[in-house]
Design a protein around this motif. Structure first.
Motif, PDB file in Angstrom:
ATOM      1  N   CYS A   1     -24.354  -3.864 -14.192  1.00 51.41           N
ATOM      2  CA  CYS A   1     -23.010  -4.418 -14.337  1.00 51.41           C
ATOM      3  C   CYS A   1     -22.384  -4.067 -15.680  1.00 51.41           C
ATOM      4  O   CYS A   1     -23.057  -4.049 -16.704  1.00 51.41           O
ATOM      5  CB  CYS A   1     -23.111  -5.935 -14.198  1.00 51.41           C
ATOM      6  SG  CYS A   1     -21.545  -6.775 -14.295  1.00 51.41           S
TER       7      CYS A   1
ATOM      8  N   CYS B   1     -21.361 -12.792 -15.193  1.00 48.13           N
ATOM      9  CA  CYS B   1     -21.373 -11.632 -14.291  1.00 48.13           C
ATOM     10  C   CYS B   1     -22.705 -11.475 -13.561  1.00 48.13           C
ATOM     11  O   CYS B   1     -23.245 -10.369 -13.466  1.00 48.13           O
ATOM     12  CB  CYS B   1     -21.027 -10.355 -15.054  1.00 48.13           C
ATOM     13  SG  CYS B   1     -19.969  -9.233 -14.088  1.00 48.13           S
TER      14      CYS B   1
ATOM     15  N   ASN C   1     -22.409 -12.847  -8.652  1.00 46.86           N
ATOM     16  CA  ASN C   1     -22.029 -11.833  -7.662  1.00 46.86           C
ATOM     17  C   ASN C   1     -23.230 -11.031  -7.172  1.00 46.86           C
ATOM     18  O   ASN C   1     -23.196 -10.472  -6.078  1.00 46.86           O
ATOM     19  CB  ASN C   1     -20.955 -10.906  -8.231  1.00 46.86           C
ATOM     20  CG  ASN C   1     -21.493  -9.972  -9.295  1.00 46.86           C
ATOM     21  OD1 ASN C   1     -22.031  -8.907  -8.991  1.00 46.86           O
ATOM     22  ND2 ASN C   1     -21.379 -10.361 -10.547  1.00 46.86           N
TER      23      ASN C   1
ATOM     24  N   LYS D   1     -25.269 -16.827  -2.249  1.00 45.84           N
ATOM     25  CA  LYS D   1     -24.508 -17.600  -3.229  1.00 45.84           C
ATOM     26  C   LYS D   1     -24.420 -19.082  -2.859  1.00 45.84           C
ATOM     27  O   LYS D   1     -24.361 -19.944  -3.744  1.00 45.84           O
ATOM     28  CB  LYS D   1     -23.125 -16.981  -3.383  1.00 45.84           C
ATOM     29  CG  LYS D   1     -23.166 -15.554  -3.952  1.00 45.84           C
ATOM     30  CD  LYS D   1     -21.836 -14.861  -3.840  1.00 45.84           C
ATOM     31  CE  LYS D   1     -21.909 -13.414  -4.342  1.00 45.84           C
ATOM     32  NZ  LYS D   1     -22.827 -12.564  -3.537  1.00 45.84           N
TER      33      LYS D   1
ATOM     34  N   ASP E   1     -17.322 -14.277 -13.891  1.00 43.26           N
ATOM     35  CA  ASP E   1     -17.829 -13.492 -12.773  1.00 43.26           C
ATOM     36  C   ASP E   1     -16.709 -12.599 -12.264  1.00 43.26           C
ATOM     37  O   ASP E   1     -15.551 -12.733 -12.685  1.00 43.26           O
ATOM     38  CB  ASP E   1     -18.336 -14.413 -11.654  1.00 43.26           C
ATOM     39  CG  ASP E   1     -19.385 -13.743 -10.769  1.00 43.26           C
ATOM     40  OD1 ASP E   1     -19.748 -12.578 -11.035  1.00 43.26           O
ATOM     41  OD2 ASP E   1     -19.843 -14.381  -9.806  1.00 43.26           O
TER      42      ASP E   1
ATOM     43  N   VAL F   1     -14.516 -11.321  -8.899  1.00 42.00           N
ATOM     44  CA  VAL F   1     -14.133 -11.756  -7.554  1.00 42.00           C
ATOM     45  C   VAL F   1     -13.315 -10.657  -6.892  1.00 42.00           C
ATOM     46  O   VAL F   1     -12.715  -9.801  -7.557  1.00 42.00           O
ATOM     47  CB  VAL F   1     -13.310 -13.063  -7.590  1.00 42.00           C
ATOM     48  CG1 VAL F   1     -14.145 -14.211  -8.144  1.00 42.00           C
ATOM     49  CG2 VAL F   1     -12.033 -12.890  -8.399  1.00 42.00           C
TER      50      VAL F   1
ATOM     51  N   CYS G   1     -22.388  -4.876  -9.784  1.00 40.70           N
ATOM     52  CA  CYS G   1     -21.485  -6.041  -9.753  1.00 40.70           C
ATOM     53  C   CYS G   1     -20.205  -5.780  -8.973  1.00 40.70           C
ATOM     54  O   CYS G   1     -19.140  -6.287  -9.339  1.00 40.70           O
ATOM     55  CB  CYS G   1     -21.150  -6.500 -11.174  1.00 40.70           C
ATOM     56  SG  CYS G   1     -22.580  -7.083 -12.090  1.00 40.70           S
TER      57      CYS G   1
ATOM     58  N   ALA H   1     -19.445  -9.024  -4.733  1.00 35.63           N
ATOM     59  CA  ALA H   1     -18.350  -9.917  -5.104  1.00 35.63           C
ATOM     60  C   ALA H   1     -17.742 -10.561  -3.866  1.00 35.63           C
ATOM     61  O   ALA H   1     -17.713  -9.973  -2.784  1.00 35.63           O
ATOM     62  CB  ALA H   1     -17.283  -9.141  -5.882  1.00 35.63           C
TER      63      ALA H   1
ATOM     64  N   TYR I   1     -15.253 -18.301  -2.882  1.00 32.75           N
ATOM     65  CA  TYR I   1     -15.866 -18.910  -4.062  1.00 32.75           C
ATOM     66  C   TYR I   1     -15.566 -20.410  -4.089  1.00 32.75           C
ATOM     67  O   TYR I   1     -16.457 -21.251  -4.255  1.00 32.75           O
ATOM     68  CB  TYR I   1     -15.313 -18.247  -5.331  1.00 32.75           C
ATOM     69  CG  TYR I   1     -16.351 -17.884  -6.365  1.00 32.75           C
ATOM     70  CD1 TYR I   1     -17.070 -18.868  -7.037  1.00 32.75           C
ATOM     71  CD2 TYR I   1     -16.615 -16.551  -6.686  1.00 32.75           C
ATOM     72  CE1 TYR I   1     -18.011 -18.536  -7.990  1.00 32.75           C
ATOM     73  CE2 TYR I   1     -17.565 -16.209  -7.641  1.00 32.75           C
ATOM     74  CZ  TYR I   1     -18.256 -17.206  -8.288  1.00 32.75           C
ATOM     75  OH  TYR I   1     -19.199 -16.878  -9.241  1.00 32.75           O
TER      76      TYR I   1
ATOM     77  N   ILE J   1     -11.546  -5.539  -7.416  1.00 30.26           N
ATOM     78  CA  ILE J   1     -12.182  -6.678  -8.084  1.00 30.26           C
ATOM     79  C   ILE J   1     -11.515  -6.957  -9.416  1.00 30.26           C
ATOM     80  O   ILE J   1     -10.880  -6.078 -10.005  1.00 30.26           O
ATOM     81  CB  ILE J   1     -13.701  -6.454  -8.307  1.00 30.26           C
ATOM     82  CG1 ILE J   1     -13.949  -5.223  -9.200  1.00 30.26           C
ATOM     83  CG2 ILE J   1     -14.441  -6.347  -6.988  1.00 30.26           C
ATOM     84  CD1 ILE J   1     -15.403  -5.062  -9.611  1.00 30.26           C
TER      85      ILE J   1
END
Length: 271
Positions: free
Chosen positions: A35, A161, A164, A169, A190, A192, A211, A215, A221, A258
């Motif tokens: 990431c 980070c 994701n 999750k 993070d 998204v 990363c 996502a 989320y 993202i």
């Protein structure tokens, strides 16, 4: 559909390579699938990367050498509002970067617990934690879906980070809720989704470790946090992050899919 175990194995192996490679790169970014690293420029320093994420030169100068690995998409310290005596848990603590920054804020009466599933990262972080001034910091090997932390332990959970990267999750947020005290706080940086990823991106395991492919949308989320029991949920997009996200994989126009976000939530209840 990729199995969860395959994803975890790939992520673990990728970040083990980062931990080992950075031992010999003298503070410059790595091309290992991971990431938040510019992939086409190994001459970008980790310090430069971190300043783009919102860390100050003073913060970066205050931590042990090697703790900052440039694996950030924001600065959870900026929203955590840590207080003396608090117990902090960092999900996916890597080399201990955010843990070492949290230590002086919670003081000697506080505690900082870093969790990471990569043995090489834990070994690196533990070596740094042996240095004077970090007696309240510890690192535990484990998966964030099944945290090695007792119920009602933490005043605040931070993460940078990492969520994701989890293939489950929903379980991460259930665990986060479990280990937080009543009215405990979640303060996360993070990435998204702003729009659906192309199928080819979803199938690219390197993009998962980078990363991207793991996502989820803002709506998902929020739903996962709400289902876990959290309240006062806030997700603020950092549109300026598109500039550095573009550098992660210059040939994949990631900034169109993202964005970095600041995520906050609270566990129900009063102290």
């Amino acid at each position: 559909m990729r199995r969860e175990d395959d994803i975890r194995t790939n992520v673990r192996e990728s970040y083990a390579k980062v931990a080992l490679k950075l031992e010999n790169t003298q503070g410059f970014s790595t091309l290992a699938p991971s990431c938040c690293n510019p992939k086409d420029n190994q001459n970008v320093s980790i310090e430069e990367i971190s300043q783009k994420m919102g860390y100050t030169k003073e913060e970066l100068a205050s931590i042990p050498n090697g703790a900052n690995m440039g694996l950030s998409c924001g600065n959870p310290q900026a929203i955590a509002n840590l207080k003396p005596g608090e117990i902090v848990v960092d999900l996916g603590s890597g080399g201990g970067f955010d843990c070492f920054l949290a230590a002086p804020k919670v003081g000697k009466k506080g505690r900082v617990i870093g969790i990471d599933m990569t043995p090489e990262m834990i070994a690196k972080a533990r070596r740094n934690a042996e240095k004077p001034g970090y007696e309240q910091v510890e690192f535990r090997l484990g998966e964030i879906e099944y945290m090695p932390v007792a119920d009602d332990t933490a005043d605040i959970i931070i993460s940078n980070c990492v969520i994701n990267l989890s293939p489950n999750k929903r379980q991460v947020f259930k665990e986060a809720y479990r280990i937080l005290k009543k009215a405990g706080r979640l303060a996360i940086s993070d990435v998204v989704l702003t729009t659906a990823l192309p199928e080819s991106y979803l199938l690219d395991m390197n993009l998962y470790s980078g990363c991207v492919s793991g996502a989820i949308s803002i709506e998902e989320y929020k739903a996962l946090l709400k289902d876990a029991g959290f309240t006062n949920i806030s997700i603020i997009l950092k549109d300026e992050s598109k500039e550095f996200i573009r550098e992660w994989e210059p040939h994949h126009d990631l900034e169109n899919y993202i964005v970095s976000a600041i995520i906050q939530a609270v566990k129900k209840g009063n102290y």
